[in-house]
Design a protein around this motif. Structure first.
Motif, PDB file in Angstrom:
ATOM      1  N   PRO A 129       0.944  -1.316   0.053  1.00  0.00           N
ATOM      2  CA  PRO A 129      -0.015   0.149   0.061  1.00  0.00           C
ATOM      3  C   PRO A 129       0.852   1.193  -0.007  1.00  0.00           C
ATOM      4  O   PRO A 129       1.988   1.307   0.469  1.00  0.00           O
ATOM      5  CB  PRO A 129      -0.949  -0.160   1.224  1.00  0.00           C
ATOM      6  N   ARG A 130       0.345   2.247  -0.578  1.00  0.00           N
ATOM      7  CA  ARG A 130       1.025   3.646  -0.678  1.00  0.00           C
ATOM      8  C   ARG A 130       0.022   4.694  -0.175  1.00  0.00           C
ATOM      9  O   ARG A 130      -1.096   4.615  -0.434  1.00  0.00           O
ATOM     10  CB  ARG A 130       1.799   3.826  -1.841  1.00  0.00           C
ATOM     11  N   GLN A 131       0.446   5.806   0.245  1.00  0.00           N
ATOM     12  CA  GLN A 131      -0.113   6.945   0.347  1.00  0.00           C
ATOM     13  C   GLN A 131      -0.872   7.763  -0.886  1.00  0.00           C
ATOM     14  O   GLN A 131      -0.349   7.796  -1.766  1.00  0.00           O
ATOM     15  CB  GLN A 131       0.423   7.990   1.276  1.00  0.00           C
ATOM     16  N   SER A 132      -2.123   7.889  -0.799  1.00  0.00           N
ATOM     17  CA  SER A 132      -2.583   8.508  -1.911  1.00  0.00           C
ATOM     18  C   SER A 132      -4.019   9.332  -1.668  1.00  0.00           C
ATOM     19  O   SER A 132      -4.750   8.900  -0.338  1.00  0.00           O
ATOM     20  CB  SER A 132      -3.322   7.558  -2.978  1.00  0.00           C
ATOM     21  N   MET A 133      -4.339  10.307  -2.335  1.00  0.00           N
ATOM     22  CA  MET A 133      -5.379  11.243  -1.997  1.00  0.00           C
ATOM     23  C   MET A 133      -6.638  10.598  -2.501  1.00  0.00           C
ATOM     24  O   MET A 133      -7.716  11.020  -2.496  1.00  0.00           O
ATOM     25  CB  MET A 133      -5.212  12.725  -2.336  1.00  0.00           C
TER      26      MET A 133
END
Length: 263
Positions: A104-108
């Motif tokens: 998982p990765r950070q995303s808006m």
């Protein structure tokens, strides 16, 4: 040999896995089982969850004949690892799978999943049980309840099929992980078969499935919902889009298939 034993065989001796006849689908091994076994072989090389799996069924894998599964790591990036797996039998490549595993990765970006398909309650659906000479052998391992569209070979031009599905065994229930989900995801016949008036062969040519991660906390005792929609069919090829939800309506996976039909 049950499903858990086959997964263990892939982990320990991937160069020689023998699949029993009760996992058969006509003259071939059930495609959902092949997907699960190739996934398991690739999962041994990564520590992040499966995001997408694309399969091509080059030829039928015969039961009761040793299968060799080979895995190649194509690229390992910071977030995504791409792998290629081949199932070989008698020197020939018969199933190919390309998978992307991703952390998982950070995303808006956050979009609400597609709503669950409407279907009959489980108790009102038609059970699909194993009938020797009529249904595939693998149906003895997996449970289905038909709840959307017409049954195969009923000369009914419905655009969608689906219903409920789960693993008949094992007891007690096991966590429903990626391998079990892949095993179930191909249990339904091609969505074009209700259009035919008489039995005819049909099989999957290519299959791409995308998993929603993190997966909901489910067990093999719980039912999943399935719906496949025909998008186009002509010249003996059908193109379908499908989705799988939990019993509670959580989206679990999105699937696309190109199928061949001889009728």
């Amino acid at each position: 040999m049950d499903f858990a034993q086959l997964l263990d065989a892939v982990r320990t001796h991937p160069q020689a896995v023998t699949i029993p006849a009760h996992w058969g689908q006509g003259r071939a091994v059930y495609g959902g089982l092949m997907a699960a076994l190739l996934y398991q072989a690739m999962a041994s090389h990564v520590q992040v969850p499966l995001r997408t799996l694309a399969l091509t069924f080059v030829g039928p894998v015969a039961p009761e004949v040793p299968v060799s599964i080979e895995v190649e790591v194509l690229r390992q990036g910071k977030s995504v690892t791409s792998l290629l797996a081949r199932a070989r039998q008698g020197g020939a490549t018969l199933t190919v799978a390309q998978a992307s595993f991703g952390a998982p990765r950070q995303s808006m970006v956050a979009v609400t999943a597609m709503p669950v398909a409407a279907m009959k309650p489980l108790a009102e659906c038609i059970p699909i049980d194993y009938i020797e000479g009529v249904t595939p052998a693998y149906i003895r391992q997996l449970a289905m309840r038909w709840g959307i569209g017409a049954l195969p070979f009923s000369a009914t031009p419905s655009l969608a099929i689906g219903g409920w599905m789960r693993v008949r065994e094992p007891q007690p229930a096991q966590p429903l992980d990626e391998a079990y989900l892949l095993l179930l995801a191909d249990v339904w016949p091609p969505a074009v078969l209700p259009h035919l008036a008489a039995p005819a062969a049909g099989s999957t040519l290519s299959w791409t499935i995308e998993l929603v991660q993190p997966m909901p906390a489910l067990t093999t005792a719980q039912w999943l919902r399935y719906r496949a929609q025909i998008e186009h069919a002509r010249d003996g090829y059908g193109h379908t889009a499908a989705a799988i939800w939990s019993e509670a309506g959580e989206l679990v996976a999105i699937s696309r298939q190109t199928v061949t039909v001889f009728g």
